[in-house]
Design a protein around this motif. Structure first.
Motif, PDB file in Angstrom:
ATOM      1  N   CYS A  45       0.798  -1.222   0.000  1.00 15.73           N
ATOM      2  CA  CYS A  45       0.000   0.000   0.000  1.00 15.73           C
ATOM      3  C   CYS A  45       0.829   1.270   0.000  1.00 15.73           C
ATOM      4  N   MET A  78      -8.455   0.342  -3.858  1.00 22.00           N
ATOM      5  CA  MET A  78      -7.001   0.418  -3.701  1.00 22.00           C
ATOM      6  C   MET A  78      -6.355  -0.947  -3.969  1.00 22.00           C
ATOM      7  N   CYS A  83       2.394   3.831  -4.277  1.00 22.38           N
ATOM      8  CA  CYS A  83       2.078   5.112  -4.930  1.00 22.38           C
ATOM      9  C   CYS A  83       2.077   6.283  -3.958  1.00 22.38           C
ATOM     10  N   HIS A  84       1.852   6.019  -2.712  1.00 24.68           N
ATOM     11  CA  HIS A  84       1.806   7.074  -1.694  1.00 24.68           C
ATOM     12  C   HIS A  84       2.288   6.472  -0.378  1.00 24.68           C
TER      13      HIS A  84
HETATM   14  C1  HEC Z   1      -1.351   2.387  -8.142  1.00 28.97           C
HETATM   15  C2  HEC Z   1      -1.206   3.385  -7.083  1.00 28.97           C
HETATM   16  C3  HEC Z   1      -1.812   3.108  -5.720  1.00 28.97           C
HETATM   17  C4  HEC Z   1      -1.677   1.994  -4.933  1.00 28.97           C
HETATM   18  C5  HEC Z   1      -0.884   0.737  -5.234  1.00 28.97           C
HETATM   19  C6  HEC Z   1      -2.416   2.260  -3.726  1.00 28.97           C
HETATM   20  N1  HEC Z   1      -2.964   3.506  -3.778  1.00 28.97           N
HETATM   21 FE1  HEC Z   1      -4.054   4.393  -2.322  1.00 28.97          FE
HETATM   22  N2  HEC Z   1      -4.278   6.051  -3.479  1.00 28.97           N
HETATM   23  C7  HEC Z   1      -3.814   6.184  -4.779  1.00 28.97           C
HETATM   24  C8  HEC Z   1      -4.281   7.458  -5.317  1.00 28.97           C
HETATM   25  C9  HEC Z   1      -3.994   7.979  -6.716  1.00 28.97           C
HETATM   26  C10 HEC Z   1      -5.022   8.081  -4.286  1.00 28.97           C
HETATM   27  C11 HEC Z   1      -5.749   9.432  -4.287  1.00 28.97           C
HETATM   28  C12 HEC Z   1      -6.963   9.489  -5.147  1.00 28.97           C
HETATM   29  C13 HEC Z   1      -7.926   8.342  -5.052  1.00 28.97           C
HETATM   30  O1  HEC Z   1      -8.651   8.215  -4.040  1.00 28.97           O
HETATM   31  O2  HEC Z   1      -7.950   7.530  -6.018  1.00 28.97           O
HETATM   32  C14 HEC Z   1      -4.985   7.182  -3.165  1.00 28.97           C
HETATM   33  C15 HEC Z   1      -5.584   7.454  -1.958  1.00 28.97           C
HETATM   34  C16 HEC Z   1      -5.590   6.602  -0.862  1.00 28.97           C
HETATM   35  C17 HEC Z   1      -6.163   6.907   0.436  1.00 28.97           C
HETATM   36  C18 HEC Z   1      -6.779   8.232   0.845  1.00 28.97           C
HETATM   37  C19 HEC Z   1      -8.254   8.194   0.678  1.00 28.97           C
HETATM   38  C20 HEC Z   1      -8.918   9.411   1.258  1.00 28.97           C
HETATM   39  O3  HEC Z   1     -10.151   9.372   1.356  1.00 28.97           O
HETATM   40  O4  HEC Z   1      -8.225  10.375   1.607  1.00 28.97           O
HETATM   41  C21 HEC Z   1      -6.010   5.817   1.209  1.00 28.97           C
HETATM   42  C22 HEC Z   1      -6.437   5.642   2.652  1.00 28.97           C
HETATM   43  C23 HEC Z   1      -5.345   4.803   0.402  1.00 28.97           C
HETATM   44  N3  HEC Z   1      -5.088   5.323  -0.840  1.00 28.97           N
HETATM   45  C24 HEC Z   1      -5.064   3.538   0.846  1.00 28.97           C
HETATM   46  C25 HEC Z   1      -4.423   2.566   0.072  1.00 28.97           C
HETATM   47  C26 HEC Z   1      -4.280   1.193   0.477  1.00 28.97           C
HETATM   48  C27 HEC Z   1      -4.819   0.595   1.755  1.00 28.97           C
HETATM   49  C28 HEC Z   1      -3.573   0.580  -0.518  1.00 28.97           C
HETATM   50  C29 HEC Z   1      -3.165  -0.885  -0.576  1.00 28.97           C
HETATM   51  C30 HEC Z   1      -4.223  -1.867  -0.628  1.00 28.97           C
HETATM   52  C31 HEC Z   1      -3.287   1.574  -1.538  1.00 28.97           C
HETATM   53  N4  HEC Z   1      -3.836   2.759  -1.148  1.00 28.97           N
HETATM   54  C32 HEC Z   1      -2.565   1.346  -2.687  1.00 28.97           C
HETATM   55  C33 HEC Z   1      -3.016   5.290  -5.436  1.00 28.97           C
HETATM   56  C34 HEC Z   1      -2.636   4.054  -4.986  1.00 28.97           C
END
Ligand code: HEC
Length: 111
Positions: free
Chosen positions: A56, A80, A59-60
């Motif tokens: 997770c 996600m 990307c961030h």
């Molecule tokens: C391929 C890239 C990528 C991966 C891998 C990724 N994320 Fe994200 N994530 C993003 C992006 C782009 C955003 C912001 C925009 C959106 O919500 O799509 C984000 C936003 C979030 C947020 C903020 C949501 C909010 O309401 O503020 C959370 C929490 C989050 N991700 C959790 C996860 C978790 C848990 C995983 C693993 C299962 C994960 N991310 C994997 C790209 C990714």
């Protein structure tokens, strides 16, 4: 002198890049977590932590489990997980893995 400066900068760099220190699940978490997930096990929470930590932050940065509430986590985790699988080009995370990540963040945020 120069070398120690480089080492020093590396340490600072590493520290500033260190993402959130994720809590290690314990039996106390399992007991508390049973309110939400009656059949919860310590093994699942530990796996959830690993899965979260390893997938997770592609990307961030990792989000603190307390950063979102239960409804928000339930909503954000499925898309996600799809992002992880899409980015890595294969079905890295199964639906069971998705469930474990959800369990980890929801149980740990109760601390
Ligand atoms: C391929 C890239 C990528 C991966 C891998 C990724 N994320 Fe994200 N994530 C993003 C992006 C782009 C955003 C912001 C925009 C959106 O919500 O799509 C984000 C936003 C979030 C947020 C903020 C949501 C909010 O309401 O503020 C959370 C929490 C989050 N991700 C959790 C996860 C978790 C848990 C995983 C693993 C299962 C994960 N991310 C994997 C790209 C990714």
């Amino acid at each position: 002198m120069k070398k120690s400066l480089i080492v020093h900068s590396l340490v600072i760099f590493t520290l500033s890049c260190t993402t959130l220190k994720l809590a290690e699940p314990t039996e106390i978490d399992v007991e508390k977590g049973k309110d939400i997930f009656p059949n919860l096990t310590l093994e699942e929470l530990k796996e959830g932590k690993k899965l979260y930590q390893n997938n997770c932050n592609l990307c961030h940065k990792l989000y603190n489990p307390k950063a979102l509430n239960e409804a928000e986590w339930r909503k954000i985790i499925p898309p996600m997980v799809k992002k992880v699988n899409k980015k890595l080009g294969q079905q890295i995370l199964s639906s069971q893995d998705e469930e474990k990540i959800l369990k980890y963040v929801l149980v740990i945020q109760q601390r």
